[in-house]
Scaffold this motif. Structure first.
Motif: not given
Lengths: 114, 114
Positions: B72-101
């Motif tokens: 869960t992404l929590s944005l405290p006290r949003v303002s009008l400028s927080d209007t946007a698209v928010y993406y959740c991404l999983v993967g790309d472990s910094p320890f993964d030398t393959g660096r999956r995109a």
């Protein structure tokens, strides 16, 4: 704050023409990416590049696409023969090898194919 | 790569706290969870990344339960400028030398009203 810069910001081209989109990644970053976003759709991965070679590419990145890092600072995306469906915003991104996984995106190059 | 599911859109008012939940039932042991924000005609911008429990920075908090099948992404006290698209991404472990995109989903379109 360092940033990824992209040129041109907008390019209009005729179908069948070659297009080169340019990017200057953040100077100490080692991984480079191209993504695209067709208007109103999601951000799509095209290709990642590390150590002067492609490390991963998507199905979108067919023979019409190529990438190059010609001089140690620029990272280019070439579309050999543009199609109408190549019209999109193209985003370049870069990242450090051992960071938290944060990709830094440029402002994008809007390509319009007529 | 683990598939993510998040609400298509959310509405809020200025000053409220906004919580956007993302499901990622097939998350792998080495996967990290990363959230990006995108304004119209701009490149995505990193917000926060975490592996487990809670992460907080100057912009947001990220809550990850013990099973890591959601976040869960929590944005405290949003303002009008927080209007946007928010993406959740999983993967790309910094320890993964393959660096999956990183692969972007459809995201959550947050509309903040005055």
């Amino acid at each position: 704050e360092p940033e990824v810069t992209q040129t041109p910001s907008h390019q209009v081209t005729q179908m069948g023409q070659e297009v080169i989109l340019r990017c200057v990644p953040i100077s100490n970053h080692l991984y480079f990416y191209w993504y695209r976003q067709i208007l109103g759709q999601k951000v799509e991965f095209l290709v990642s590049f590390y150590n002067n070679e492609i490390s991963e590419k998507s199905e979108i990145f067919d023979d019409q696409f190529s990438v190059e890092r010609p001089d140690g600072s620029n990272f280019t995306l070439k579309i050999r023969s543009t199609k109408l469906e190549d019209s999109a915003m193209y985003f370049c991104a870069s990242s450090e090898i051992k960071n938290t996984g944060e990709l830094f995106f440029g402002e994008g190059s809007r390509l319009t194919v007529l | 790569l683990a598939k993510t599911t998040q609400p298509i859109s959310m509405d809020s008012y200025e000053g409220q706290e906004v919580n956007i939940t993302c499901s990622h039932n097939n998350i792998a042991t080495n996967d990290y969870i990363t959230w990006y924000q995108q304004f119209p005609s701009q490149g995505p911008r990193f917000i926060i990344q975490g592996y487990k429990t809670k992460v907080t920075n100057e912009v947001a908090s990220l809550f990850i339960p013990a099973d890591r099948k959601s976040s869960t992404l929590s944005l405290p006290r949003v303002s009008l400028s927080d209007t946007a698209v928010y993406y959740c991404l999983v993967g790309d472990s910094p320890f993964d030398t393959g660096r999956r995109a990183l692969t972007f989903g459809s995201g959550t379109r947050l509309q903040v009203q005055p």
